[in-house]
Scaffold this active site. Sequence first.
Site, PDB file in Angstrom:
ATOM      1  N   ASN A   9       0.839  -1.161  -0.125  1.00 40.25           N
ATOM      2  CA  ASN A   9       0.163  -0.180  -0.079  1.00 40.25           C
ATOM      3  C   ASN A   9       0.901   1.293  -0.054  1.00 40.25           C
ATOM      4  OD1 ASN A   9      -1.508   2.193   0.878  1.00 40.25           O
ATOM      5  ND2 ASN A   9      -2.979   0.956   1.866  1.00 40.25           N
ATOM      6  N   GLY A  11       0.339   4.282  -0.086  1.00 45.28           N
ATOM      7  CA  GLY A  11      -0.243   5.475   0.836  1.00 45.28           C
ATOM      8  C   GLY A  11       0.469   5.133   2.085  1.00 45.28           C
ATOM      9  N   ASP A  78      -1.155  -3.820  11.829  1.00 47.97           N
ATOM     10  CA  ASP A  78      -2.378  -3.809  11.483  1.00 47.97           C
ATOM     11  C   ASP A  78      -3.232  -2.871  12.115  1.00 47.97           C
ATOM     12  OD1 ASP A  78      -4.610  -5.038  10.456  1.00 47.97           O
ATOM     13  OD2 ASP A  78      -4.958  -6.541  11.979  1.00 47.97           O
ATOM     14  N   SER A  79      -4.128  -2.326  11.485  1.00 47.34           N
ATOM     15  CA  SER A  79      -4.911  -1.332  12.268  1.00 47.34           C
ATOM     16  C   SER A  79      -6.297  -1.352  11.556  1.00 47.34           C
ATOM     17  CB  SER A  79      -4.438   0.013  11.912  1.00 47.34           C
ATOM     18  OG  SER A  79      -4.444   0.444  10.414  1.00 47.34           O
ATOM     19  N   PHE A 166      -6.562   7.678   3.405  1.00 44.22           N
ATOM     20  CA  PHE A 166      -6.818   6.486   2.771  1.00 44.22           C
ATOM     21  C   PHE A 166      -7.929   5.658   3.806  1.00 44.22           C
ATOM     22  CE2 PHE A 166      -2.803   5.721   4.545  1.00 44.22           C
ATOM     23  CZ  PHE A 166      -3.139   4.331   5.339  1.00 44.22           C
TER      24      PHE A 166
END
Length: 216
Positions: A9, A11, A78-79, A166
């Site tokens: 990713n 972003g 991880d979010s 995002f």
Amino acid sequence: MKIVLATRNQGKVAELRRILGGGRAASSAVPDPIEIMGLQEFPDAPEVPETELTFSGNALLKARAIAAHTGLPAVADDSGLCVDALAGMPGVLSARWSGRFGDASADKDLANLELLLDQLGDVDDRHRGAHFACAAALVLPEGQEHVVEGRMDGRVTREPRGDGGFGYDPVFLPDGDTRTAAEMTPAEKDAISHRGRAFRHLAELIEREAKRISRA
């Protein structure tokens, strides 16, 4: 010292480079020289399914796999968004709430947002509380592991606002601000975000490990 961010990713790579001090933009804790890379530089790196039930479990899972594959220190996070009215969901399912999986894309983000807003359509503003949570892991090839966490409290808006960020940023209004996370500048968001808080803690650990490696 080279560190691999376990994500494709772009972003997120840009955001984490700022937070970890790539280009010395956001943190002075990480010493020079340090090179931060994303998985786009390792096209044969494995896709690691997020099969754990906690943010910390998934972060460790990914960091372990990438450290083993590259032979380099690996950082993974991880979010997700935890909504009070949904009993803490989407939580670890945030990235695939609409049924899709993989790295962020505009179509997938939009599908996630639309589903979330539809589910909260009849929920009163008083009960739209939520928080972003992040667990960030650093795993070294020698086996050392560190996990830190960060959190940003706020609520879910009724409509998306803003073009930055995002994921769920356009519908998340942080406590104490009138703008969504997507309406903030990158520096403003980094200063208060769950990921910013977690990775500033991680930067201290990276500094310690970099010094240890340089002395070895």
